[in-house]
Design an enzyme around this catalytic site. Sequence first.
Site, PDB file in Angstrom:
ATOM      1  N   SER A  72       0.470   7.164  14.422  1.00 25.95           N
ATOM      2  CA  SER A  72      -0.016   8.541  14.434  1.00 25.95           C
ATOM      3  C   SER A  72       1.079   9.513  14.011  1.00 25.95           C
ATOM      4  O   SER A  72       2.249   9.288  14.254  1.00 25.95           O
ATOM      5  CB  SER A  72      -0.504   8.929  15.825  1.00 25.95           C
ATOM      6  OG  SER A  72      -0.863  10.291  15.820  1.00 25.95           O
ATOM      7  N   GLY A  73       0.649  10.585  13.398  1.00 18.49           N
ATOM      8  CA  GLY A  73       1.602  11.633  13.013  1.00 18.49           C
ATOM      9  C   GLY A  73       1.391  12.086  11.590  1.00 18.49           C
ATOM     10  O   GLY A  73       2.134  12.931  11.093  1.00 18.49           O
ATOM     11  N   GLY A 121       0.867  -1.188   0.000  1.00 13.95           N
ATOM     12  CA  GLY A 121       0.000   0.000   0.000  1.00 13.95           C
ATOM     13  C   GLY A 121       0.889   1.218   0.000  1.00 13.95           C
ATOM     14  O   GLY A 121       1.488   1.568   1.028  1.00 13.95           O
ATOM     15  N   VAL A 165      -2.997   0.248   3.716  1.00 10.70           N
ATOM     16  CA  VAL A 165      -4.053   0.506   2.736  1.00 10.70           C
ATOM     17  C   VAL A 165      -5.274   1.082   3.443  1.00 10.70           C
ATOM     18  O   VAL A 165      -5.328   1.157   4.674  1.00 10.70           O
ATOM     19  CB  VAL A 165      -4.448  -0.771   1.933  1.00 10.70           C
ATOM     20  CG1 VAL A 165      -3.234  -1.331   1.208  1.00 10.70           C
ATOM     21  CG2 VAL A 165      -5.100  -1.805   2.822  1.00 10.70           C
ATOM     22  N   GLU A 172      -7.436  13.699  20.812  1.00  9.83           N
ATOM     23  CA  GLU A 172      -7.100  14.721  19.800  1.00  9.83           C
ATOM     24  C   GLU A 172      -8.339  15.573  19.470  1.00  9.83           C
ATOM     25  O   GLU A 172      -8.257  16.803  19.403  1.00  9.83           O
ATOM     26  CB  GLU A 172      -6.574  13.993  18.566  1.00  9.83           C
ATOM     27  CG  GLU A 172      -6.255  14.830  17.364  1.00  9.83           C
ATOM     28  CD  GLU A 172      -5.849  13.933  16.181  1.00  9.83           C
ATOM     29  OE1 GLU A 172      -5.027  13.009  16.361  1.00  9.83           O
ATOM     30  OE2 GLU A 172      -6.384  14.144  15.072  1.00  9.83           O
ATOM     31  N   ALA A 195       0.210   4.535  -0.999  1.00  6.74           N
ATOM     32  CA  ALA A 195      -0.319   5.903  -1.068  1.00  6.74           C
ATOM     33  C   ALA A 195       0.564   6.743  -0.138  1.00  6.74           C
ATOM     34  O   ALA A 195       1.657   6.305   0.236  1.00  6.74           O
ATOM     35  CB  ALA A 195      -1.784   5.923  -0.653  1.00  6.74           C
ATOM     36  N   LYS A 221      -4.702   3.634  19.900  1.00  6.91           N
ATOM     37  CA  LYS A 221      -4.660   4.652  18.833  1.00  6.91           C
ATOM     38  C   LYS A 221      -6.024   5.350  18.722  1.00  6.91           C
ATOM     39  O   LYS A 221      -6.109   6.560  18.497  1.00  6.91           O
ATOM     40  CB  LYS A 221      -4.276   3.997  17.498  1.00  6.91           C
ATOM     41  CG  LYS A 221      -4.428   4.915  16.270  1.00  6.91           C
ATOM     42  CD  LYS A 221      -3.461   6.063  16.308  1.00  6.91           C
ATOM     43  CE  LYS A 221      -3.471   7.061  15.185  1.00  6.91           C
ATOM     44  NZ  LYS A 221      -4.353   7.063  14.103  1.00  6.91           N
ATOM     45  N   MET A 251       0.771   7.520   3.057  1.00  9.19           N
ATOM     46  CA  MET A 251       1.295   6.978   4.318  1.00  9.19           C
ATOM     47  C   MET A 251       2.291   5.843   4.075  1.00  9.19           C
ATOM     48  O   MET A 251       3.369   5.804   4.671  1.00  9.19           O
ATOM     49  CB  MET A 251       0.133   6.474   5.194  1.00  9.19           C
ATOM     50  CG  MET A 251      -0.709   7.551   5.804  1.00  9.19           C
ATOM     51  SD  MET A 251       0.172   8.548   7.030  1.00  9.19           S
ATOM     52  CE  MET A 251       0.286   7.423   8.411  1.00  9.19           C
ATOM     53  N   HIS A 306      -6.222   7.800  21.448  1.00  5.91           N
ATOM     54  CA  HIS A 306      -5.373   8.939  21.063  1.00  5.91           C
ATOM     55  C   HIS A 306      -6.177   9.905  20.176  1.00  5.91           C
ATOM     56  O   HIS A 306      -6.189  11.116  20.391  1.00  5.91           O
ATOM     57  CB  HIS A 306      -4.123   8.424  20.316  1.00  5.91           C
ATOM     58  CG  HIS A 306      -3.395   9.480  19.544  1.00  5.91           C
ATOM     59  ND1 HIS A 306      -3.864   9.981  18.335  1.00  5.91           N
ATOM     60  CD2 HIS A 306      -2.260  10.161  19.796  1.00  5.91           C
ATOM     61  CE1 HIS A 306      -3.035  10.916  17.904  1.00  5.91           C
ATOM     62  NE2 HIS A 306      -2.052  11.033  18.760  1.00  5.91           N
ATOM     63  N   ASN A 307      -6.847   9.353  19.194  1.00 11.18           N
ATOM     64  CA  ASN A 307      -7.613  10.210  18.280  1.00 11.18           C
ATOM     65  C   ASN A 307      -8.773  10.892  18.993  1.00 11.18           C
ATOM     66  O   ASN A 307      -9.081  12.054  18.712  1.00 11.18           O
ATOM     67  CB  ASN A 307      -8.137   9.398  17.091  1.00 11.18           C
ATOM     68  CG  ASN A 307      -7.038   9.076  16.101  1.00 11.18           C
ATOM     69  OD1 ASN A 307      -5.865   9.021  16.464  1.00 11.18           O
ATOM     70  ND2 ASN A 307      -7.386   8.849  14.852  1.00 11.18           N
ATOM     71  N   ASN A 312       2.269  -2.520  -4.327  1.00 15.64           N
ATOM     72  CA  ASN A 312       0.989  -1.805  -4.323  1.00 15.64           C
ATOM     73  C   ASN A 312       0.079  -2.455  -5.363  1.00 15.64           C
ATOM     74  O   ASN A 312       0.551  -2.933  -6.397  1.00 15.64           O
ATOM     75  CB  ASN A 312       1.209  -0.329  -4.669  1.00 15.64           C
ATOM     76  CG  ASN A 312      -0.032   0.509  -4.443  1.00 15.64           C
ATOM     77  OD1 ASN A 312      -0.412   0.760  -3.306  1.00 15.64           O
ATOM     78  ND2 ASN A 312      -0.677   0.932  -5.523  1.00 15.64           N
TER      79      ASN A 312
HETATM   80  P1  NBP Z   1      -5.593   5.510   1.650  1.00 12.24           P
HETATM   81  O1  NBP Z   1      -6.334   5.293   2.896  1.00 12.24           O
HETATM   82  O2  NBP Z   1      -6.024   6.577   0.733  1.00 12.24           O
HETATM   83  O3  NBP Z   1      -5.554   4.118   0.809  1.00 12.24           O
HETATM   84  C1  NBP Z   1      -4.955   4.029  -0.440  1.00 12.24           C
HETATM   85  C2  NBP Z   1      -4.189   2.746  -0.574  1.00 12.24           C
HETATM   86  O4  NBP Z   1      -5.046   1.619  -0.390  1.00 12.24           O
HETATM   87  C3  NBP Z   1      -3.583   2.581  -1.976  1.00 12.24           C
HETATM   88  O5  NBP Z   1      -2.317   1.976  -1.826  1.00 12.24           O
HETATM   89  C4  NBP Z   1      -4.586   1.659  -2.644  1.00 12.24           C
HETATM   90  O6  NBP Z   1      -4.057   0.950  -3.728  1.00 12.24           O
HETATM   91  C5  NBP Z   1      -4.895   0.742  -1.510  1.00 12.24           C
HETATM   92  N1  NBP Z   1      -6.079  -0.104  -1.727  1.00 12.24           N
HETATM   93  C6  NBP Z   1      -7.386   0.222  -1.780  1.00 12.24           C
HETATM   94 BR1  NBP Z   1      -8.043   1.929  -1.676  1.00 12.24          BR
HETATM   95  N2  NBP Z   1      -8.183  -0.826  -1.978  1.00 12.24           N
HETATM   96  C7  NBP Z   1      -7.358  -1.885  -2.059  1.00 12.24           C
HETATM   97  C8  NBP Z   1      -7.585  -3.256  -2.252  1.00 12.24           C
HETATM   98  N3  NBP Z   1      -8.813  -3.744  -2.361  1.00 12.24           N
HETATM   99  N4  NBP Z   1      -6.508  -4.055  -2.305  1.00 12.24           N
HETATM  100  C9  NBP Z   1      -5.269  -3.568  -2.181  1.00 12.24           C
HETATM  101  N5  NBP Z   1      -4.977  -2.266  -1.974  1.00 12.24           N
HETATM  102  C10 NBP Z   1      -6.024  -1.432  -1.918  1.00 12.24           C
HETATM  103  O7  NBP Z   1      -4.023   5.712   1.954  1.00 12.24           O
HETATM  104  P2  NBP Z   1      -3.298   6.578   3.076  1.00 12.24           P
HETATM  105  O8  NBP Z   1      -3.914   7.922   3.275  1.00 12.24           O
HETATM  106  O9  NBP Z   1      -1.853   6.475   2.749  1.00 12.24           O
HETATM  107  O10 NBP Z   1      -3.569   5.765   4.434  1.00 12.24           O
HETATM  108  C11 NBP Z   1      -3.188   4.417   4.590  1.00 12.24           C
HETATM  109  C12 NBP Z   1      -3.682   3.920   5.932  1.00 12.24           C
HETATM  110  O11 NBP Z   1      -3.074   4.700   6.971  1.00 12.24           O
HETATM  111  C13 NBP Z   1      -5.191   4.065   6.139  1.00 12.24           C
HETATM  112  O12 NBP Z   1      -5.674   2.978   6.872  1.00 12.24           O
HETATM  113  C14 NBP Z   1      -5.318   5.331   6.951  1.00 12.24           C
HETATM  114  O13 NBP Z   1      -6.501   5.366   7.728  1.00 12.24           O
HETATM  115  C15 NBP Z   1      -4.087   5.244   7.809  1.00 12.24           C
HETATM  116  N6  NBP Z   1      -3.610   6.519   8.339  1.00 12.24           N
HETATM  117  C16 NBP Z   1      -3.591   7.623   7.572  1.00 12.24           C
HETATM  118  C17 NBP Z   1      -3.132   8.823   8.092  1.00 12.24           C
HETATM  119  C18 NBP Z   1      -3.067  10.045   7.229  1.00 12.24           C
HETATM  120  O14 NBP Z   1      -2.692  11.105   7.766  1.00 12.24           O
HETATM  121  N7  NBP Z   1      -3.386   9.966   5.948  1.00 12.24           N
HETATM  122  C19 NBP Z   1      -2.660   8.874   9.392  1.00 12.24           C
HETATM  123  C20 NBP Z   1      -2.659   7.726  10.148  1.00 12.24           C
HETATM  124  C21 NBP Z   1      -3.137   6.556   9.612  1.00 12.24           C
HETATM  125  P3  NBP Z   1      -4.194   1.530  -5.228  1.00 12.24           P
HETATM  126  O15 NBP Z   1      -3.038   2.458  -5.370  1.00 12.24           O
HETATM  127  O16 NBP Z   1      -4.094   0.324  -6.063  1.00 12.24           O
HETATM  128  O17 NBP Z   1      -5.520   2.211  -5.322  1.00 12.24           O
END
Ligand code: NBP
Length: 479
Positions: free
Chosen positions: A130-131, A11, A76, A191, A13, A184, A15, A187-188, A35
């Site tokens: 977190s962060g 995954g 993901v 927050e 994206a 976690k 994060m 924590h949120n 990915n």
């Molecule tokens: P997203 O939450 O936007 O998820 C995107 C990722 O999920 C991509 O790599 C996508 O692959 C993959 N994906 C999806 Br959508 N459906 C899938 C499937 N069926 N099979 C395989 N891969 C799949 O990404 P993010 O914002 O980087 O967050 C990742 C995790 O971290 C989440 O759980 C989020 O809640 C958590 N988180 C985020 C933050 C933040 O600040 N953003 C902070 C803390 C925790 P693709 O490229 O093929 O579509």
Amino acid sequence: MSATANIGVVGLAVMGSNLARNLASREGNRVAVYNRSPERTRELVAEHPEAGFVRSESVKDFAASLSKPRTAIIMVKAGAPTDAVIDQLVEVFEPGDIIVDGGNALFTDTIRRERAVRATGINFVGAGISGGEEGALHGPSIMPGGSVEAWQTLGPILKSIAAVAEGEPCVTHVGTDGAGHFVKMIHNGIEYADMQLIAEAYDLIRQGTGKSPAEIAEIFAEWNKGELESYLIEITAEVLRQVDAATGKPLVDVILDQAGAKGTGAWTVQTALDLGVPVSGIAEAVFARSLSSKPEQRAAASGLPGPGATLVADPDSFIEDVRLALFASKIIAYSQGFDEIVAGASEYGWEIDKGEIAKIWRGGCIIRAQFLNRITEAFAADPGLVVLVTAPYFRGIFERAQDSWRRVVAHAASNGIPSPAFSSSLSYYDGLRAKRLPAALVQGQRDFFGAHTYRRIDREGVFHTLWSEGRREVQVDSN
Ligand code: NBP
């Protein structure tokens, strides 16, 4: 494909990419990346040749690129995508390998997933991270659950990428199965409360003194040099200072006043309701966002009677009152969060070291704050502390903040300024310290209409008054 990587990330994206880059930047790590859409993997690898990533375009190759025990962190979208990726990894991993879910999973999903994956002999670790994106890249606060066996392999890797606060990495083995994601979630929730309290402090100062956002930014910057020092206070000053390029107005005045949410605050409150823990500060923060996001109701109600805000006579002392009210209310929010951790640990059989949790929140995460050290100290001094607010340091704050807190809540009420988190925190405080609560009357009412019985202060046993039969009291249970 030869097994050259010691850790993998699935995954990529924002994060996952940042976490993979963070891992790759640490001595001794070789990072495998995968990915679902291969373009994303290719892009990451091309943009960061310095990371030396091992790229795979199939889950099978990804598994083959990892040395044993294979360790992979899933980043993901939480929910069904996480389940889909776990199923794929279980197919190609072997007993003893470790699957880590670093997404924002609901802890009950993590408990379910851990049980299912463990049955295959593979370790499953739900890790709260977190962060945000910056934290993932430079050092987040990490809250892993899962087995002790998995922690032995994973611990050194996570320690190498976590934020460091006062020389210590912001990661600890929180407890088994869903404990990490549970903490976690709390924590949120905290927050949410912290942000709402800061927003109320800003609103009270603005309406009470007529100061501009830029002037209030300076007040927050000043507060950040003292006992309120924290990331959220620091960024509040930054946001308030920001001027909108298009209009020349303060940015805060052109942002639509409807707060969004991704659901972790609501999870904290839902879980607290199930556990019977009053997290009123967190709940008010969640509800305040909901209220803000009801434009039709707000428009319909905007003409309802009520006072408008007036300027205070002594702005400097009012601002100091707000600062102390904020500190006292913030302590309530943290104390309530820790109460929920204690209740969750008891319900789900986790051994959670509360002082360690406060420690790992000191760096990397959104609620990082100087006063978390005081929480760690409070639990270290008295591991059996019944409720955090009674620790000597916090008692001292309540002594200092007492009058200010009440003046601020009274000012808010008499000036028609909404302050749900400030007010509910003070009410909680007064409820907790009350010698006697009107809950006695509630018990009487319950007994009247539903024969729900009550206990007495002067005798053991369970009692019921025969309300329609001469109002005679009977003992219904001798225990
Ligand atoms: P997203 O939450 O936007 O998820 C995107 C990722 O999920 C991509 O790599 C996508 O692959 C993959 N994906 C999806 Br959508 N459906 C899938 C499937 N069926 N099979 C395989 N891969 C799949 O990404 P993010 O914002 O980087 O967050 C990742 C995790 O971290 C989440 O759980 C989020 O809640 C958590 N988180 C985020 C933050 C933040 O600040 N953003 C902070 C803390 C925790 P693709 O490229 O093929 O579509």
